[in-house]
Write an enzyme that holds these catalytic residues in place. Structure first.
Site, PDB file in Angstrom:
ATOM      1  N   TYR A   1     123.695   0.843  26.604  1.00  0.00           N
ATOM      2  CA  TYR A   1     122.968   0.028  24.948  1.00  0.00           C
ATOM      3  C   TYR A   1     122.389   0.057  24.450  1.00  0.00           C
ATOM      4  O   TYR A   1     122.040   0.487  23.403  1.00  0.00           O
ATOM      5  CB  TYR A   1     123.353  -1.858  25.954  1.00  0.00           C
ATOM      6  CG  TYR A   1     122.346  -2.696  24.901  1.00  0.00           C
ATOM      7  CD1 TYR A   1     123.319  -3.559  24.169  1.00  0.00           C
ATOM      8  CD2 TYR A   1     121.134  -3.617  25.005  1.00  0.00           C
ATOM      9  CE1 TYR A   1     123.190  -4.872  22.725  1.00  0.00           C
ATOM     10  CE2 TYR A   1     121.089  -4.202  24.520  1.00  0.00           C
ATOM     11  CZ  TYR A   1     121.993  -5.116  23.078  1.00  0.00           C
ATOM     12  OH  TYR A   1     122.020  -5.813  23.087  1.00  0.00           O
TER      13      TYR A   1
ATOM     14  N   ASP B   1     138.336  -6.875  14.908  1.00  0.00           N
ATOM     15  CA  ASP B   1     137.895  -6.119  15.868  1.00  0.00           C
ATOM     16  C   ASP B   1     137.128  -5.028  14.968  1.00  0.00           C
ATOM     17  O   ASP B   1     137.948  -4.130  14.076  1.00  0.00           O
ATOM     18  CB  ASP B   1     138.983  -5.747  17.044  1.00  0.00           C
ATOM     19  CG  ASP B   1     138.169  -4.262  17.614  1.00  0.00           C
ATOM     20  OD1 ASP B   1     137.165  -4.026  17.585  1.00  0.00           O
ATOM     21  OD2 ASP B   1     139.187  -4.075  18.518  1.00  0.00           O
TER      22      ASP B   1
ATOM     23  N   ASP C   1     134.451 -11.465  13.265  1.00  0.00           N
ATOM     24  CA  ASP C   1     134.552 -11.595  14.966  1.00  0.00           C
ATOM     25  C   ASP C   1     136.037 -11.240  15.895  1.00  0.00           C
ATOM     26  O   ASP C   1     137.218 -11.586  14.809  1.00  0.00           O
ATOM     27  CB  ASP C   1     134.162 -13.380  15.738  1.00  0.00           C
ATOM     28  CG  ASP C   1     133.184 -13.131  16.034  1.00  0.00           C
ATOM     29  OD1 ASP C   1     131.967 -13.051  16.372  1.00  0.00           O
ATOM     30  OD2 ASP C   1     134.236 -12.583  17.511  1.00  0.00           O
TER      31      ASP C   1
ATOM     32  N   LYS D   1     122.376   0.846  20.728  1.00  0.00           N
ATOM     33  CA  LYS D   1     120.999   0.174  19.855  1.00  0.00           C
ATOM     34  C   LYS D   1     119.339   1.038  19.144  1.00  0.00           C
ATOM     35  O   LYS D   1     119.719   0.682  17.755  1.00  0.00           O
ATOM     36  CB  LYS D   1     120.397  -0.721  20.343  1.00  0.00           C
ATOM     37  CG  LYS D   1     121.435  -1.718  20.590  1.00  0.00           C
ATOM     38  CD  LYS D   1     121.878  -2.465  19.219  1.00  0.00           C
ATOM     39  CE  LYS D   1     123.047  -3.803  19.309  1.00  0.00           C
ATOM     40  NZ  LYS D   1     123.062  -4.735  18.656  1.00  0.00           N
TER      41      LYS D   1
END
Ligand code: ZN
Length: 657
Positions: A554, A460, A440, A558
C-alpha cells in the site's frame, strides 16, 4: 389525442381554481401538447379584497411552474380591470409590461405572471387554455399554413398572424377576437406559435383544446404527415470522446463559460443529423417562440471557435437593421448541435438544461418532419428570428439566472465513488454545480444519485477495456472533462515483507498505481480541452510521508502514485493542468471501519473508540466529507495557482511534521 377528463376525479376539486389546477395538469400530461413549462392556462374569479371591495382577478400560470405538476400556488392573481385597460393602450414596451403586471398582482409572493397574461385577460371567458401543440405548430410552419388551418376549422377559430409574444400580440388578438369571433368560435390559432381554447366551464374549455388539436392531428394523418420516420442512420464511429471534448471547448469559448454538451445517443437524432436537407431544415429557427433554441448544423461552420464566432458576427451584420435599438446578444451559444458523425448534441449551463433541450428538440424534429411531409417546413422569417434572439423578455430570463455555483457547466470524474471518501467527493462536486461521472467496481454506483447531472458507471478501473468504455459513456453524457479525482484504491490487510507474496504486491500496484496511470493517460487529452483548464486531485495517504510496518504494498504504491503526480505536474503545466495530492489519515467513517474493527483497533492501543478516532495533535475527528471538501476546493479558484502540492489532512501528525 383523447380527453383525459374524469368527472369523478374532477369532483375532488371544489372551486374554480381547483378545477383550473386539475385540467391544467391534464394538459401537462401530454408531451404532444405541452413540454417543460410550455403552454399556459388561466381562470377568472371574482373575489373580495381586504378592504371589502369585490374585484375580478385573473389567475394565470406563473413562471417556473410546469402544467403537469402545477398547484394552486402556481397561478398568479392579477386585477382584471387594470389588465383590460392596459390592453387598450397603443403601445407598451416589454419592460413596462413586466412592471405593470407586477404592480397588479394581489399576492406579492406569487410567481411572475406569464408574458401572455394580457392576452388571457382579453378573452371574455372564465377559462382559457394555451398550448404549443405539435400538430398545430407542424401545420402552421408550412407555406400554406393559414389555408390549411382554415380548411380544418372553417370559421370556428380566429387566425392570428405571427407576432412575438408580449403586448403587441395581446393587443392584436384582442382586436381580431372582437371583430371576428362569434357564437360558434371555439378557439384561436396563432400561426407559427400555438393555439388557444376557451369556455366558461373548465371541462368544456379543456375538451375544446383536445378536440381542436385532435382535428389537426387527423388532418396530418390524412396527409400521411403524422407518423413520420427517418431512414436508419450510419452509426457513429467510436471513440467520440475526443471530438466531444473539442466541440465543448469551442462552444464554451463562444459562451464565455463552461457548458455541458450532452450527446443524445439515439437513432432519431443521428438520422436527423444525416438527413440530406438537415442544413436547411435545421437553420430556419424554432418551430415556436416558446423555446428559443439556437441550432447549429456543424459541417457548414467547421469545428473551431472562430467558426462559431464569425458565424454570429455575420448573423449580426446581416440582421442588425431590423433591430429596433442596438443591443448586445447576451448569450449567442447554440443549444443544439447537429453533426452527421456525432448526431444530435444538446448544450446547457447544466446537465438538466441540456436534457430539457433534448426533449424539446425531439419534438422539434417531429414538427420539421411533419411539416416537410406536408409540403415544406417554413419557419419564421429572419427578422422575427432576430427579434427573438434579442428579445427583452428572453434577456430578462437570462439575467434572472443570477449567481451560479462555482463548478456550473463543468464535469468531474471520480473513481471509487460508491463509498467513503469517493462518495463524499461525488457529493462535494454535485453541491458545487459540477456534472459528475462516478466510477466504482460496486454496482450500487449506478443508482447513487438520480439527477441528470450524475452518471454512475460500474467499472473495474484496473481493466483497460472497462475503463475505456466507461470513459466513452461518461464523456458522451456531459461533453468533456474538467476535474479528475483519483480516489479508487485498495488497502489489503497488514502483512510484513517476509510474508508478502508477488501476487498480492502486483494486485495492489495494479489498482493503486497502474489504473491511475491509465486514467491519467486517457484523461490528459480531455483535460487539455477543459474550458477553464484541467484539475486533478490524487488521493495519497499519510503512509507516503510516514509509513508503518505491515503496509509495504500500500505505502509503496501510494508513494509511486505521488511521484507520478509530480511528473504529471511538470509535463502538464504547459497545458494549464494542475495536479495536487491529499494525504488523509485515520478517516474512519468508511465501509472497512466497522464498529467491530474500530473497537478492536482502539483496544489494541488501550484507548476508547472516541479517543482513538482523535489520535492526532489537534484531537479532531477526520471525516470523509472533510477530505472531499478539500479535494473539491483544490479544483476551485483557491488553488488556482498551485500545482504538485501535497496537503496532509490528518489533524496533525508528529511524524509527518
Ligand atoms: Zn405561447
Amino acid at each position: 389525442m383523447k380527453s383525459l377528463w374524469n368527472d369523478n376525479n374532477a369532483t375532488q376539486y371544489q372551486d374554480a381554481l381547483g378545477l383550473r389546477v386539475y385540467s391544467s395538469r391534464l394538459l401537462g400530461q401530454d408531451p404532444n401538447l405541452v413540454l417543460h413549462g410550455g403552454g399556459n392556462t388561466s381562470v377568472k374569479i371574482t373575489e373580495t379584497n381586504l378592504v371589502g371591495d369585490k374585484e375580478e382577478r385573473l389567475y394565470v400560470k406563473g413562471s417556473g411552474w410546469d402544467l403537469a405538476t402545477i398547484e394552486a400556488a402556481g397561478f398568479t392573481p392579477l386585477r382584471m380591470a387594470h389588465l383590460l385597460k392596459l390592453a387598450k393602450l397603443e403601445h407598451l414596451s416589454d419592460p413596462q409590461m413586466v412592471n405593470e403586471l407586477k404592480t397588479q398582482m394581489t399576492d406579492a409572493s406569487a410567481p411572475s405572471p406569464s408574458v401572455e397574461t394580457i392576452l388571457h385577460a382579453t378573452l371574455p371567458y372564465k377559462y382559457v387554455e394555451h398550448t404549443h401543440a405539435d400538430a398545430i405548430v407542424s401545420i402552421t410552419n408550412t407555406v400554406e399554413g393559414e389555408q390549411r388551418i382554415r380548411s380544418i376549422y372553417g370559421d370556428r377559430v380566429v387566425i392570428i398572424p405571427y407576432v412575438m409574444p408580449g403586448f403587441d400580440l395581446a393587443r392584436l388578438c384582442a382586436q381580431r377576437f372582437a371583430t371576428e369571433a362569434h357564437d360558434d368560435t371555439l378557439g384561436m390559432v396563432l400561426l407559427n406559435h400555438g393555439i388557444f381554447s376557451f369556455a366558461d366551464s373548465a371541462k368544456l374549455s379543456y375538451e375544446r383544446m383536445i378536440d381542436l388539436v385532435a382535428l389537426a392531428e387527423d388532418y396530418l394523418a390524412s396527409k400521411n404527415a403524422w407518423g413520420v420516420s427517418l431512414a436508419a442512420p450510419r452509426p457513429s464511429k467510436a471513440p467520440i470522446r475526443g471530438q466531444m471534448a473539442a466541440l465543448r471547448r469551442d462552444i464554451s469559448r463562444v459562451a464565455g463559460f463552461p457548458m455541458i454538451v450532452a450527446h443524445q445517443n439515439n437513432d432519431k437524432g443521428l438520422a436527423f443529423a444525416q438527413h440530406p436537407e438537415v442544413g436547411t431544415l435545421s437553420q430556419q429557427g424554432p418551430a415556436t417562440p416558446d423555446h428559443v433554441i439556437r441550432t447549429k448544423y456543424m459541417p457548414m461552420l467547421g469545428r473551431d471557435a472562430d467558426g462559431f464566432a464569425s458565424h454570429y458576427k455575420k448573423y449580426f451584420d446581416t440582421h442588425a437593421p431590423h433591430a429596433k435599438q442596438p443591443k448586445t446578444m447576451l448569450d449567442p451559444t447554440p443549444r443544439v448541435v447537429l453533426d452527421p458523425e456525432l448526431g444530435l448534441c444538446t448544450v446547457g449551463r447544466s446537465a438538466k438544461d441540456a436534457d430539457i433541450t433534448a426533449d424539446i428538440y425531439d419534438h422539434t424534429i417531429d414538427v420539421i418532419l411533419r411539416a416537410t411531409a406536408l409540403g415544406g417546413f417554413k419557419a419564421l422569417p429572419p427578422e422575427h428570428l432576430f427579434d427573438m434572439e434579442y428579445w427583452d423578455l428572453e434577456q430578462a430570463k437570462l439575467n434572472q439566472s443570477g449567481a451560479l455555483p462555482v463548478f456550473a457547466g463543468e464535469v468531474a470524474l471520480i473513481t471509487g465513488g460508491a463509498s467513503g471518501i469517493g462518495k463524499a467527493c461525488v457529493d462535494a462536486m454535485l453541491k458545487r454545480g459540477a456534472a459528475v461521472i462516478a466510477l466504482d467496481i460496486n454496482a450500487d454506483i449506478a443508482t447513487l444519485h438520480q439527477g441528470k447531472d450524475y452518471r454512475g458507471i460500474q467499472c473495474d478501473v484496473s481493466d483497460g477495456l472497462q475503463l475505456n468504455s466507461a470513459l466513452e459513456t461518461g464523456i458522451a453524457a456531459f461533453g468533456g472533462l474538467d476535474m479528475l479525482v483519483l480516489n479508487a484504491g485498495v488497502f489489503p490487510g497488514g502483512k510484513r515483507i517476509a510474508s508478502l507474496e508477488d501476487d498480492e504486491w502486483h494486485q495492489v500496484f495494479k489498482v493503486n498505481l497502474d489504473a491511475n496511470l491509465a486514467l491519467m493517460r486517457e484523461c490528459h487529452p480531455l483535460l487539455k480541452l477543459a474550458p477553464r483548464n484541467g484539475r486533478v486531485v490524487i488521493m495519497g495517504s499519510k503512509n507516503v510521508l510516514a509509513p508503518g510496518p505491515g503496509a509495504a504494498a500500500y505505502s509503496a504504491s501510494k508513494s509511486a502514485l505521488v511521484q507520478l503526480m509530480r511528473i504529471a505536474a511538470l509535463e502538464w503545466a504547459e497545458d494549464g493542468i494542475r495536479i495536487n495530492a491529499l494525504h488523509p489519515d485515520a478517516v474512519f467513517d468508511t465501509a472497512i471501519w466497522t464498529g467491530e474493527v474500530l473497537a478492536a483497533r482502539a483496544g489494541h492501543y488501550g484507548m476508547n473508540v472516541d479517543d482513538y478516532k482523535r489520535k492526532n495533535l489537534l484531537k479532531t475527528e477526520i471525516c470523509s466529507q472533510d477530505v472531499a471538501e478539500l479535494a473539491a476546493e483544490m479544483c476551485g479558484p483557491l488553488f488556482a495557482k498551485t500545482t504538485a502540492a501535497q496537503v496532509p489532512i490528518d489533524g496533525g501528525n508528529e511524524r509527518v511534521i
